[in-house]
Design an enzyme around this catalytic site. Structure first.
Site, PDB file in Angstrom:
ATOM      1  N   GLU A  45       0.864  -1.186   0.000  1.00 19.41           N
ATOM      2  CA  GLU A  45       0.000   0.000   0.000  1.00 19.41           C
ATOM      3  C   GLU A  45       0.895   1.230   0.000  1.00 19.41           C
ATOM      4  OE1 GLU A  45      -1.564  -2.256   2.802  1.00 19.41           O
ATOM      5  OE2 GLU A  45      -2.318  -3.115   0.951  1.00 19.41           O
ATOM      6  N   ASP A  56      -5.545   8.184  11.237  1.00 22.73           N
ATOM      7  CA  ASP A  56      -4.194   7.734  11.552  1.00 22.73           C
ATOM      8  C   ASP A  56      -3.682   8.270  12.878  1.00 22.73           C
ATOM      9  OD1 ASP A  56      -3.334   6.072   9.311  1.00 22.73           O
ATOM     10  OD2 ASP A  56      -3.769   7.871   8.135  1.00 22.73           O
TER      11      ASP A  56
END
Lengths: 254, 607
Positions: A45, A56
């Protein structure tokens, strides 16, 4: 057949690695990808950095803001990746937030992905309903697989809907958290892994969030097709640089 | 949708119900009815249309009654013919004619056609023994086949218990031409005597339930204002946001919620806030300026309207832990305040830089029992505090409610916050009625950061296009200086904090940092409602610099003895260059008081 689907048919548990493009240095992108493939990673990714990465934790936030400071942009990333298929054959997925794609133009973005040989996209803040209503056709036109997330709180009904909408794999978020905040899996997570496994979904699942060593990789892949490591890898390259990625991957696979 | 209350009979009761501002009041001039009005109709506000209800009366009776009681509409409940209607229309050309048709399980819509040209409205009532007032509903699904475009009144047995059905109906295709709801017997304690509290409750909830479907500049049922809005959130947030989306309207419509909310607004916040005619300011700018005094609320700004609403919402959702973001600390203080009031744990995220800049508000939050957590990521200001609050919510999906402080964030937040703030324009309507004899001003002015005070001040007027809406943004050092927060001028469509809206960003889609001297306007986005008001041209957008705002704030101190918040000073600065007519009636939302900005004023003017 899309490289992701082909990879998912292999008779093994898949190790997938996330890294932030443009980190630690702007031009590390290609060399990180090539090295990860050489060290037996099954899928990558590539993180497109964003100023406000809501899902995140601090590790990926910091790598994203550093990458932006280094000068990473959507156009720059595409430029870096233009010859990637000459040297790399494992599936490549771009993972990023929706706003930069929207500004680039969703159609232009997808077209560019196809040209380069990107196989799929993970866009945490593009909800499945919006995707279905506005973008599905575009993604399909350019042969891109879109990957949706599920969490321990996702209802069975919604999981069934997402399963139905998926054509690659389902990104199974291991716990209610942002990235990089877990250490080890408890009973609760094991039960959740089992519960999803028992649903016998059509789409294979790959677990992400909280996988940082051989033990958690094994726990995660007991019930699923594979696992994604992000924050732990970013931490590793922050501390050790990018010259010996094999030291990281071999620890996971041991 | 409009509301008509019919069958009014007793003078005092008529006056009481009129104070609730229904759109129509009906009076029955049919002497066989238990609600026949034999006394005079008292003087009523001009905004309420008086309707005379007749059953097969002679033309002469209708005409003389209309003239005698100064009626604005007649409702014909008998077997009145097309020619009869035509003749009434000819004799009373300014009168609205409402022709009634009784419906049961089926209805032959063909009978309507000849009446199209001679009536202003149709009214559909339940077929029963009596001409009206039978007290039960008919099958509204029949109206799916309504072949006309003539607006109609829906009548027949409508009461509080039908609210949910009315709400459903208002979303359906069948209601496309439904102009008004007509109520009567279900609100009575005896024939002709209406229960004030019951009508009041119905009117409030009726507005909540149906408003979104009839206001074109308001939110649609998919969570969008035009192209803007939606819920662009990671899957981790979906259960929380979905739980809220499914419940917020339902909870807000509960009588116990309304009661508690209104009670707290009155006794705790200190509402209604005054609508003050600013005489000297008006003289200076040669126009008529009213200030809506949100600065007089508890905690010093409009923010508390929303936090009171959301804390009650959180309690009903069974949440035990409250999180919030704050920039200057006003919303943080308002949230900490209501958490103290309800005994709930409160965590406020605040940018590390803002914590240093806004020490008094940090102290206030701590005194009120809140934990203030510094946002250390990104630029360490409001945008990052919001990111941190969202991350907290991802990490605590079950027991936590996130009280967003403005009309931003994923659907349903912009709508929910706008509804809680709409009390501002609801009050303006009746306060202006008292002072000017009209509910609508010519202009409403409010400053916009995220846009919650403007949403509250605009709300009732969104679709009243004869009311000009003026949104004032912070230009900082100048729109093109690179140090600005003028989102409409500098922003492009994009996604911030879960909402598709206008935001300041790089060509590459990275969100940029705004600047304004006012911490409350220092946000890189704007609520989706305002993005749509801008994109459609419904509202006028004006940018005001730091200097213009500071001077306007000081001017208000000197002219009116009011020290405004710097946010509100931006709105006040509009008068310098934007000219208004002497007869214009302007309402400016004075969103907050200037105590918190004292240091800025001191530094700026070297006081």
């Amino acid at each position: 057949m899309n490289r992701i689907n082909k990879k998912l048919q292999e008779d093994k548990k898949l190790l997938s690695i996330y890294f932030t493009a443009g980190y630690p240095s702007l031009n590390d992108t290609v060399s990180i990808i090539e090295d990860l493939e050489k060290n037996g990673v099954d899928m990558i990714e590539i993180g497109l950095p964003f100023s406000d990465p809501l899902a995140d934790g601090p590790t990926i936030q910091k790598s994203s803001s550093q990458a932006l400071k280094n000068g990473m942009t959507t156009a720059k990333l595409f430029e870096q990746l233009k010859d990637i298929r000459k040297t790399v054959s494992i599936p490549l997925v771009i993972m990023g937030y929706f706003n930069p794609m929207l500004q680039y133009g969703v159609d232009a973005f997808c077209k560019k992905c196809q040209e380069i040989g990107i196989d799929g996209l993970i866009i945490p803040d593009l909800p499945v309903n919006e995707y279905k209503a506005h973008y599905k056709e575009t993604f399909e036109k350019y042969g891109l697989i879109n990957v949706f997330l599920i969490t321990p709180q996702t209802s069975n009904e919604r999981i069934a809907f997402i399963d139905n909408m998926s054509n690659g794999f389902i990104y199974m978020v291991s716990s209610a958290s942002v990235t990089g905040s877990q250490s080890g899996f408890g009973d609760e997570q094991t039960e959740y892994f089992k519960r999803i496994s028992d649903m016998n979904l059509n789409t294979p699942q790959i677990i992400g969030f909280g996988i940082n060593n051989a033990e958690t990789f094994k726990q995660a892949t007991t019930y699923t097709k594979g696992a994604i490591i992000g924050s732990a890898f970013i931490k590793y390259i922050t501390e050790n640089g990018i010259d010996n990625l094999g030291a990281f991957t071999s620890k996971i696979k041991s | 949708m409009k509301l008509k209350v019919c069958g009014m009979k007793f003078t005092e009761n008529i006056e009481a119900i009129a104070s609730l501002q229904p759109d129509y009041l009906g009076f029955i001039f049919y002497d066989k009815s238990a609600r026949f009005i034999s006394s005079e109709i008292p003087n009523l506000p001009k905004t309420i249309k008086k309707v005379g209800v007749f059953v097969n009366a002679s033309e002469e009776t209708v005409v003389t009654t209309v003239l005698e009681h100064n009626l604005q509409a007649v409702q014909l409940h008998g077997k009145e013919s097309v020619d009869y209607c035509k003749s009434i229309k000819k004799q009373l050309p300014d009168i609205e004619i409402i022709k009634v048709f009784s419906v049961k399980d089926e209805f032959n819509f063909d009978v309507l056609a000849p009446f199209e040209s001679v009536c202003d409205f149709f009214l559909f009532d339940t077929k029963g023994k009596l001409p009206g007032g039978n007290g039960y509903t008919f099958n509204w699904n029949i109206l799916e086949n309504y072949p006309s475009t003539k607006p109609y009144f829906l009548s027949g047995g409508l009461g509080i218990s039908e609210l949910e059905n009315i709400s459903e109906f208002s979303k359906s295709k069948a209601s496309k031409y439904c102009y008004a709801i007509d109520v009567n017997s279900k609100f009575e304690t005896q024939p002709g005597l209406k229960d004030f509290e019951l009508v009041k409750q119905f009117k409030q909830q009726f507005a909540v339930n149906t408003i979104q479907h009839t206001m074109s500049y308001n939110i649609n049922d998919k969570g969008y204002y035009g192209e803007f809005g939606g819920a662009y959130i990671p899957e981790m947030l979906y259960p929380n946001v979905e739980e809220l989306r499914q419940n917020y309207l339902k909870i807000m419509a509960e009588p116990s919620f309304q009661e508690e909310f209104n009670q707290l607004l009155k006794d705790y916040v200190g509402r209604p806030s005054p609508l003050y005619f600013a005489k000297r300011l008006s003289e200076k700018y040669n126009t008529k300026i009213y200030l809506k005094r949100e600065d007089l609320n508890h905690t010093g700004a409009h923010k508390i309207n929303n936090t009171v609403g959301q804390i009650l919402m959180a309690k009903r959702l069974g949440k035990k832990r409250i999180i919030a973001e704050t920039g200057a600390g006003q919303h943080g203080v308002a949230t900490a305040t209501v958490c103290a009031l309800m005994g709930l744990e409160c965590i406020v995220y605040m940018g590390e830089i803002d914590i240093a800049r806004q020490a008094p508000n940090v102290a206030r939050m701590k005194m009120l029992g809140a934990t203030v957590i510094p946002a250390l990521s990104g630029s360490r200001t409001l945008k990052d505090a919001t990111n941190e609050a969202i991350r907290d919510w991802i990490n605590n999906p079950v027991n936590t409610h996130y009280i967003i402080g403005s009309v931003v964030g994923p659907h349903p937040y912009p709508d929910m916050v706008a509804r809680f703030q709409s009390v501002v324009s609801q009050e303006i309507e009746w306060q202006l009625q008292e002072k000017e004899g009209r509910t609508k001003p010519d202009h409403v002015i409010a400053c916009v950061g995220g846009g919650s005070n403007a949403a509250g001040a605009f709300y009732q007027y969104l679709d009243e296009t004869d009311v000009n809406l003026i949104a004032v943004e912070a230009a900082g050092l100048g729109v093109n200086s690179g140090e600005s927060a003028a989102t409409s001028a500098l922003g492009k469509e994009g996604i911030i904090h879960g909402s598709k809206t206008l935001l300041m960003q790089t060509d590459d889609g990275q969100i940029t940092e705004p600047y304004s001297i006012s911490a409350g306007l220092d946000y890189p986005g704007v609520g989706p409602m305002h993005a749509n008001l801008f994109a459609t041209g419904r509202a006028e957008f004006i940018s005001i610099t730091d200097d213009e705002a500071m001077n306007a704030g000081m001017e208000l101190c000197k002219l009116e003895g009011i020290i405004p918040a710097i946010e509100s000073s931006h709105a006040l600065a509009v008068f310098k260059d934007r000219k208004f007519k002497p007869e214009d009636v302007i309402v400016l939302n004075l969103s907050g008081r200037g105590d918190k900005d004292l240091q800025n004023y001191i530094d700026y003017f070297k006081i």
